[in-house]
Design a protein around this motif. Structure first.
Motif, PDB file in Angstrom:
ATOM      1  N   GLU A  57       1.073  -6.116   2.783  1.00  0.00           N
ATOM      2  CA  GLU A  57       1.719  -4.805   2.773  1.00  0.00           C
ATOM      3  C   GLU A  57       2.405  -4.544   1.432  1.00  0.00           C
ATOM      4  O   GLU A  57       2.312  -3.440   0.884  1.00  0.00           O
ATOM      5  CB  GLU A  57       2.743  -4.729   3.913  1.00  0.00           C
ATOM      6  CG  GLU A  57       3.408  -3.370   4.047  1.00  0.00           C
ATOM      7  CD  GLU A  57       4.353  -3.305   5.229  1.00  0.00           C
ATOM      8  OE1 GLU A  57       5.174  -2.374   5.275  1.00  0.00           O
ATOM      9  OE2 GLU A  57       4.273  -4.199   6.113  1.00  0.00           O
ATOM     10  N   ARG A  58       3.086  -5.544   0.889  1.00  0.00           N
ATOM     11  CA  ARG A  58       3.745  -5.380  -0.415  1.00  0.00           C
ATOM     12  C   ARG A  58       2.727  -5.082  -1.513  1.00  0.00           C
ATOM     13  O   ARG A  58       2.942  -4.210  -2.355  1.00  0.00           O
ATOM     14  CB  ARG A  58       4.527  -6.642  -0.777  1.00  0.00           C
ATOM     15  CG  ARG A  58       5.793  -6.878   0.025  1.00  0.00           C
ATOM     16  CD  ARG A  58       6.591  -8.031  -0.550  1.00  0.00           C
ATOM     17  NE  ARG A  58       7.723  -8.363   0.304  1.00  0.00           N
ATOM     18  CZ  ARG A  58       7.728  -9.329   1.200  1.00  0.00           C
ATOM     19  NH1 ARG A  58       6.648 -10.088   1.358  1.00  0.00           N
ATOM     20  NH2 ARG A  58       8.794  -9.571   1.940  1.00  0.00           N
ATOM     21  N   ASP A  63       0.120  -1.284  -5.390  1.00  0.00           N
ATOM     22  CA  ASP A  63      -1.089  -0.626  -5.896  1.00  0.00           C
ATOM     23  C   ASP A  63      -0.958   0.890  -5.809  1.00  0.00           C
ATOM     24  O   ASP A  63      -1.329   1.625  -6.742  1.00  0.00           O
ATOM     25  CB  ASP A  63      -2.316  -1.083  -5.095  1.00  0.00           C
ATOM     26  CG  ASP A  63      -2.718  -2.509  -5.427  1.00  0.00           C
ATOM     27  OD1 ASP A  63      -2.341  -2.992  -6.507  1.00  0.00           O
ATOM     28  OD2 ASP A  63      -3.408  -3.133  -4.598  1.00  0.00           O
ATOM     29  N   ILE A  64      -0.418   1.371  -4.704  1.00  0.00           N
ATOM     30  CA  ILE A  64      -0.254   2.814  -4.513  1.00  0.00           C
ATOM     31  C   ILE A  64       0.738   3.384  -5.524  1.00  0.00           C
ATOM     32  O   ILE A  64       0.496   4.423  -6.146  1.00  0.00           O
ATOM     33  CB  ILE A  64       0.199   3.116  -3.069  1.00  0.00           C
ATOM     34  CG1 ILE A  64      -0.932   2.777  -2.084  1.00  0.00           C
ATOM     35  CG2 ILE A  64       0.617   4.575  -2.920  1.00  0.00           C
ATOM     36  CD1 ILE A  64      -0.514   2.805  -0.640  1.00  0.00           C
ATOM     37  N   ILE A  65       1.861   2.690  -5.718  1.00  0.00           N
ATOM     38  CA  ILE A  65       2.883   3.145  -6.663  1.00  0.00           C
ATOM     39  C   ILE A  65       2.325   3.195  -8.084  1.00  0.00           C
ATOM     40  O   ILE A  65       2.594   4.129  -8.848  1.00  0.00           O
ATOM     41  CB  ILE A  65       4.115   2.222  -6.605  1.00  0.00           C
ATOM     42  CG1 ILE A  65       4.850   2.417  -5.269  1.00  0.00           C
ATOM     43  CG2 ILE A  65       5.085   2.508  -7.766  1.00  0.00           C
ATOM     44  CD1 ILE A  65       5.955   1.416  -5.028  1.00  0.00           C
ATOM     45  N   ARG A  68      -3.225   2.431  -8.549  1.00  0.00           N
ATOM     46  CA  ARG A  68      -4.427   1.607  -8.575  1.00  0.00           C
ATOM     47  C   ARG A  68      -5.116   1.632  -7.216  1.00  0.00           C
ATOM     48  O   ARG A  68      -4.470   1.901  -6.193  1.00  0.00           O
ATOM     49  CB  ARG A  68      -4.061   0.151  -8.914  1.00  0.00           C
ATOM     50  CG  ARG A  68      -3.353  -0.050 -10.233  1.00  0.00           C
ATOM     51  CD  ARG A  68      -3.173  -1.537 -10.499  1.00  0.00           C
ATOM     52  NE  ARG A  68      -2.339  -2.169  -9.493  1.00  0.00           N
ATOM     53  CZ  ARG A  68      -1.095  -2.560  -9.690  1.00  0.00           C
ATOM     54  NH1 ARG A  68      -0.513  -2.346 -10.857  1.00  0.00           N
ATOM     55  NH2 ARG A  68      -0.402  -3.150  -8.731  1.00  0.00           N
ATOM     56  N   PRO A  69      -6.415   1.317  -7.170  1.00  0.00           N
ATOM     57  CA  PRO A  69      -7.081   1.145  -5.877  1.00  0.00           C
ATOM     58  C   PRO A  69      -6.419   0.003  -5.117  1.00  0.00           C
ATOM     59  O   PRO A  69      -6.049  -1.015  -5.712  1.00  0.00           O
ATOM     60  CB  PRO A  69      -8.522   0.785  -6.254  1.00  0.00           C
ATOM     61  CG  PRO A  69      -8.689   1.270  -7.659  1.00  0.00           C
ATOM     62  CD  PRO A  69      -7.344   1.151  -8.307  1.00  0.00           C
ATOM     63  N   VAL A  70      -6.260   0.145  -3.823  1.00  0.00           N
ATOM     64  CA  VAL A  70      -5.643  -0.904  -3.011  1.00  0.00           C
ATOM     65  C   VAL A  70      -6.601  -2.081  -2.893  1.00  0.00           C
ATOM     66  O   VAL A  70      -7.734  -1.943  -2.435  1.00  0.00           O
ATOM     67  CB  VAL A  70      -5.257  -0.375  -1.614  1.00  0.00           C
ATOM     68  CG1 VAL A  70      -4.714  -1.505  -0.747  1.00  0.00           C
ATOM     69  CG2 VAL A  70      -4.236   0.740  -1.728  1.00  0.00           C
TER      70      VAL A  70
END
Length: 253
Positions: A57-58, A63-65, A68-70
């Motif tokens: 989850e972290r 990645d979202i912040i 970047r692609p998750v």
């Protein structure tokens, strides 16, 4: 990615502290192989499925912040993150903090370069290795431990050493912390503590536990007190090494 038996624990030695790891997967032992010891442990770290899920989850949030692609990381890799997080939180009570940066030693003295991800910390220390050759030793290229003592701050190698896996199982006196930024012209200046404090805090591992966070802030204050602070603007050519080294050593190369 098979789970291992319950008796597959092992010990590693980081910053002169021996830690027993009781993992779920075998990869972590391979990951830490250069730091394994038979000495008795100071404390034990265990992981479970909840730790793995929390790290996934972290990583997704980061990645979202960052836009970047998750990434879909394997459980055994995520366990390495969970283990280091637990180690870092335990080590705070021993006067040892986890810091995000690239540390290189020249002639037995260490220099830490830190900045936001993607700025070029690893590129800069690679230039140092090319410039100084055998005089240079890579302490840790990503997540060193900093041991705060009355006799100074010591940078310590760890297996958690970045995508290029560059580290040495060593402990070296840290002379300076340098915040790096990109610039067209190479220049270095001594920096005021107040100016760099937000950057240094951002690069310090910050535990969620309130008591541990208070201890961490105290260690950060001692890091600032016991090392020299610099700001470096560089263009990532070999001249940047000369400018940085001479700036942190009073013009002596």
């Amino acid at each position: 990615m098979k789970k291992i038996s319950e008796n597959s624990s092992f010990c590693i030695k980081l910053a002169d502290i021996v830690i027993r790891i009781e993992p779920m997967y075998g990869y972590i032992k391979e990951y830490c192989s250069e730091y394994i010891t038979d000495e008795p442990e100071k404390f034990t770290v265990r992981t479970d499925s909840a730790d793995i899920d929390a790290e996934r989850e972290r990583s997704a949030k980061e990645d979202i912040i960052e836009g970047r692609p998750v990434m879909d990381f394997s459980d055994d890799y995520l366990e390495t993150l969970a283990v280091y997080r637990k180690i870092a939180e335990k080590l705070i009570s021993y006067g040892i903090m986890l810091f995000h940066g690239s540390v290189i030693a020249v002639d037995g003295t260490a220099y830490l370069f830190t900045a936001k991800s993607g700025t070029g910390k690893s590129t800069h220390t690679r230039l140092w290795r090319e410039y100084f050759g055998e005089r240079a030793v890579m302490v840790n290229d990503d997540k060193p431990l900093l041991k705060i003592t009355e006799n100074g701050v010591f940078a310590c190698g760890t297996p958690w050493n970045g995508k290029h896996r560059l580290s040495t199982d060593t402990t070296v006196l840290l002379k300076a912390v340098c915040v790096l930024s990109r610039d067209k012209v190479n220049h270095i200046e001594k920096a005021e503590h107040k100016k760099l404090y937000p950057v240094l805090l951002q690069q310090t591992y910050r535990p969620s536990d309130r008591f541990l966070m208070v201890q961490t802030l105290s260690l950060l204050d001692k890091l600032i007190e016991k090392t020299e602070l610099f700001s470096l603007g560089c263009n990532m050519d070999s001249d940047a090494v000369k400018v940085a080294f001479e700036g942190m050593n009073g013009g002596i190369l």
